[in-house]
Design an enzyme around this catalytic site. Structure first.
Site, PDB file in Angstrom:
ATOM      1  CB  SER A  71     -42.878  90.686  83.385  1.00  0.00           C
ATOM      2  OG  SER A  71     -43.979  91.281  82.753  1.00  0.00           O
TER       3      SER A  71
ATOM      4  CB  ALA B 252     -37.957  89.080  81.000  1.00  0.00           C
ATOM      5  CB  ALA B 253     -38.004  85.586  85.036  1.00  0.00           C
TER       6      ALA B 253
ATOM      7  CB  SER C 148     -38.078  91.127  76.528  1.00  0.00           C
ATOM      8  OG  SER C 148     -37.711  89.998  77.286  1.00  0.00           O
ATOM      9  N   GLY C 149     -40.566  93.720  76.357  1.00  0.00           N
ATOM     10  CA  GLY C 149     -40.803  95.009  75.734  1.00  0.00           C
ATOM     11  C   GLY C 149     -41.269  94.927  74.297  1.00  0.00           C
TER      12      GLY C 149
ATOM     13  NE  ARG D  24     -31.135  90.218  87.365  1.00  0.00           N
ATOM     14  CZ  ARG D  24     -30.147  90.968  87.849  1.00  0.00           C
ATOM     15  NH1 ARG D  24     -29.496  90.563  88.944  1.00  0.00           N
ATOM     16  NH2 ARG D  24     -29.810  92.100  87.268  1.00  0.00           N
TER      17      ARG D  24
ATOM     18  CG  ASP E  13     -32.324  92.379  84.651  1.00  0.00           C
ATOM     19  OD1 ASP E  13     -32.395  91.138  84.777  1.00  0.00           O
ATOM     20  OD2 ASP E  13     -31.691  93.110  85.444  1.00  0.00           O
TER      21      ASP E  13
ATOM     22  CG  HIS F 134     -42.553  85.967  71.711  1.00  0.00           C
ATOM     23  ND1 HIS F 134     -42.015  87.097  72.289  1.00  0.00           N
ATOM     24  CD2 HIS F 134     -43.886  86.012  71.959  1.00  0.00           C
ATOM     25  CE1 HIS F 134     -42.994  87.793  72.869  1.00  0.00           C
ATOM     26  NE2 HIS F 134     -44.130  87.164  72.678  1.00  0.00           N
TER      27      HIS F 134
ATOM     28  CB  THR G  86     -46.696  94.730  73.889  1.00  0.00           C
ATOM     29  OG1 THR G  86     -46.992  93.340  73.774  1.00  0.00           O
ATOM     30  CG2 THR G  86     -47.975  95.536  73.699  1.00  0.00           C
TER      31      THR G  86
END
Length: 326
Positions: A124, A121-122, A41-42, A119, A117, A97, A44
């Site tokens: 990725s 993230a999933a 989700s960003g 979706r 979003d 996390h 890193t």
């Protein structure tokens, strides 16, 4: 320590590869920064932005995942991780996390929380799973966690290979956390939509605390230099617009990919088939190839079961959808 959220109020989040009770081994310092986000989700990306501010430039004193470790991850001895953090003289920034209700909320610490979003993230996460060396992860995990303390065997066999469509259906319909005593169920595959929205929800209800700040992947995509100024303000680090523009060039996805061995997580642990593939594309909307019209409808029904409209607007579009300052 914030008396509204004492240690005893924490939810225990223990999964196959993470244990938030490992935080008990670390003494927090005034000025510490904790960066929390669901997987892919960003987080890193945010670590890189914070590193540019903390070190006032692109150079790091070591690999990012050593400088800013995922403290909960059970593939390194906690004593080793804590010793590294205790030795740091710079302002510390630490990855997790774990949802915010699984952390000790300390008034001296800044909590930087990131969304994307679900979706995207999933998708990725689906590609990341294919890039992961599961045998290496298993070896590292079993070397650190005693047999009697393991939740379940990591990377248990699914019995048959599942298509991306099957993965996404399971992700969409997966259970609502937390069950009693455990924050997340023993998940297979790419996790669940419920877990993502639960984690974002723990931030959403605390977003007006003075030491909690929300950031979003879509906002990074829209104006990376502008977004770099936001954590600078939150963390009390002086930065002009021109300086932010100079620093932001080192945090583009292409720039991070070009230094993947230094910037990608766990590169010193050998868990990736390719460090560069961790930064796959960084785009949005790839989920559309996996969703039929019926699944679109089911998705919107499902998210409205799981979260309020204001959180959903922000989770899917960032500040364009809803400004969390409201």
């Amino acid at each position: 320590m914030n008396s509204e959220h004492p240690m005893t109020d924490r939810v225990v989040y223990r999964s196959l590869m993470a244990d938030n009770l490992r935080w008990d081994a670390l003494q927090l310092r005034d000025g510490d920064i904790i960066i929390s986000a669901p997987s892919k989700s960003g987080l890193t990306w945010t670590q890189r932005l914070v590193s540019l501010l903390v070190f006032d430039g692109p150079d790091l004193p070591g690999p990012l995942s050593t400088v800013s470790p995922w403290l909960d991850q059970t593939i390194r001895p906690i004593e080793e991780v804590v010793a590294t953090l205790d030795a740091q003289q710079h302002r510390r920034f630490i990855k997790t996390h774990t949802p915010l209700d699984g952390l000790v909320l300390d008034d001296r610490v800044s909590y930087i929380c990131v969304g994307r979003d679900p979706r995207d993230a999933a998708v990725s996460m689906l590609y990341q799973s294919a890039n992961m060396n599961e045998d290496r992860m298993r070896i590292l995990h079993e070397a650190v966690v005693p047999f009697h303390e393991r939740i379940a065997p990591p990377f248990a066999e699914l019995g048959h290979a599942r298509s991306p469509t099957e993965e996404f259906r399971d992700w969409m319909e997966g259970p609502n956390p937390p069950p009693p005593g455990i924050g997340f169920t023993h998940l297979k595959g790419i996790g669940t939509l419920a877990n993502i929205l639960h984690q974002l929800g723990t931030v959403w209800v605390r977003r007006h605390l003075p030491n909690v700040a929300l950031f979003h992947y879509a906002d990074y995509q829209a104006d990376l230099a502008g977004e770099l100024l936001r954590p600078a303000r939150v963390l009390g680090i002086a930065a002009t617009r021109d300086r932010a523009r100079d620093l932001a060039q080192y945090a583009t996805l292409d720039a991070m990919r070009s230094r993947a061995s230094e910037i990608a997580p766990n590169t010193t642990d050998g868990i990736w088939h390719s460090d560069e593939r961790f930064f796959r594309r960084g785009g949005s909307g790839d989920w559309q190839q996996f969703f039929t019209e019926a699944e679109h409808l089911r998705y919107y029904h499902r998210i409205n079961q799981l979260a309020p409209p204001d959180l959903l607007a922000w989770a899917h579009e960032g500040r364009r959808g809803y400004d969390p300052a409201n």
